[in-house]
Write a protein that holds these residues in place. Structure first.
Motif, short mmCIF file in Angstrom:
data_model
loop_
_atom_site.label_atom_id
_atom_site.label_comp_id
_atom_site.label_asym_id
_atom_site.label_seq_id
_atom_site.Cartn_x
_atom_site.Cartn_y
_atom_site.Cartn_z
N GLN A 1 0.83 -1.21 0.00
CA GLN A 1 0.00 0.00 0.00
C GLN A 1 0.87 1.26 0.00
O GLN A 1 0.54 2.24 -0.69
CB GLN A 1 -0.93 -0.01 1.21
CG GLN A 1 -1.94 1.14 1.19
CD GLN A 1 -2.79 1.17 2.44
OE1 GLN A 1 -2.29 0.95 3.54
NE2 GLN A 1 -4.08 1.43 2.28
N THR B 1 -4.50 -2.58 -3.11
CA THR B 1 -3.70 -2.73 -1.89
C THR B 1 -4.46 -2.22 -0.66
O THR B 1 -4.32 -2.77 0.43
CB THR B 1 -2.36 -1.99 -2.01
OG1 THR B 1 -2.59 -0.60 -2.31
CG2 THR B 1 -1.49 -2.58 -3.11
N SER B 2 -5.28 -1.19 -0.84
CA SER B 2 -6.08 -0.69 0.27
C SER B 2 -7.17 -1.69 0.65
O SER B 2 -7.45 -1.91 1.83
CB SER B 2 -6.72 0.66 -0.10
OG SER B 2 -5.74 1.64 -0.35
#
Length: 286
Positions: free
Chosen positions: A157, A180-181
């Protein structure tokens, strides 16, 4: 570069691969199998996930034009997609023998190594690419994939945020930040990433679909289900069952029974509410 190739390149840059293929078909017969024309063809076919045709096109171009690092890159990617990793590695190594500093080849080979569990080797390849082009989009993307392969979602992230900062107009950067979040359970940031990616490239269906699913996940009625979104259904189930059994084992059957009832209610909620929320959100989305 002639006008036809330039137009095809512009179409690819705006996410219109079908139109790019149509444009390339208009080339004169003596230019159709040219190296750059075939590279554009491979790029268009890859955007359509027609990887078998990418491999066929790359082989035909190599036969017509001789060894070429860019064509070997496409051949290696096609072989990797077909899970023929030995052939993919051979293509990447042949390409790197011709162009040892090629950032795209280094990153593609790193992706292959990471997928095969050769994380140390993949890291060295990414470091070589980053030393040559530290802010290249492909370098950021490969660093993110490597962080995922290492199980370091926080680092993935962080790199994604760097990618967006360096390339704020790149839809892939926003999509990777969204992915990624989401992996870290940051639903709002994930939605914003995919929303911006979809806005920048409306022809990319996966961006729009991901944004829609995350819009569902952001709904207030979905907040109780955030643990499932963050850790997955299996891990959440294992934790709940372990707690229930543990409470009974230490002589707290009433508390264990209460937790079991809460867990049952949570399961029913997770079965009933998401389809209803999805229907409401989809109606407004359209």
């Amino acid at each position: 570069m002639n006008a036809t190739l330039h137009h095809a390149q512009a179409l690819l840059a705006t996410g219109r691969p079908e139109q790019a293929l149509t444009q390339l078909s208009m080339l004169p017969a003596n230019e159709v199998t040219g190296s750059y024309a075939m590279q554009l063809r491979c790029a268009a076919l890859s955007q359509l996930d027609r990887w078998t045709e990418v491999g066929d096109a790359a082989r035909a171009a190599l036969a017509a034009n001789g060894p070429d690092p860019d064509l070997l890159l496409w051949l290696g990617r096609a072989e990797h997609e077909a899970r023929r990793d030995q052939q993919a590695e051979r293509a990447f190594l042949d390409g790197l023998a011709l162009a040892p500093n090629d950032v795209d080849l280094l990153c593609a080979y790193a992706d292959l190594c990471a997928g095969d569990g050769q994380l140390e080797k993949a890291g060295k390849l990414v470091d070589l690419a980053a030393a040559r082009a530290p802010q290249a989009p492909v370098v950021y993307a490969t660093r993110i994939q490597l962080a995922h392969a290492r199980g370091d979602d926080r680092e993935a992230q962080r790199i994604s945020r760097e990618f967006v900062g360096a390339h704020p107009d790149n839809p892939v950067a926003h999509a990777l930040l969204g992915g990624t979040s989401a992996a870290r359970g940051h639903v709002d940031a994930a939605y914003e990433g995919f929303r911006q990616a979809a806005a920048a490239r409306p022809t990319e269906q996966v961006f729009a679909e991901s944004a829609m699913e995350l819009r569902v996940a952001r709904h207030p009625l979905m907040r109780p289900l955030r643990p499932i979104l963050r850790f997955g259904a299996l891990k959440t189930w294992l934790v709940a069952v372990t707690l229930i059994i543990g409470l009974r084992a230490i002589g707290l059957p009433v508390l264990g029974g209460l937790l079991g009832f809460v867990w049952l209610a949570f399961c029913v909620y997770s079965w009933v509410v998401p389809p209803l929320v999805r229907k409401w959100v989809l109606r407004s989305w359209r």
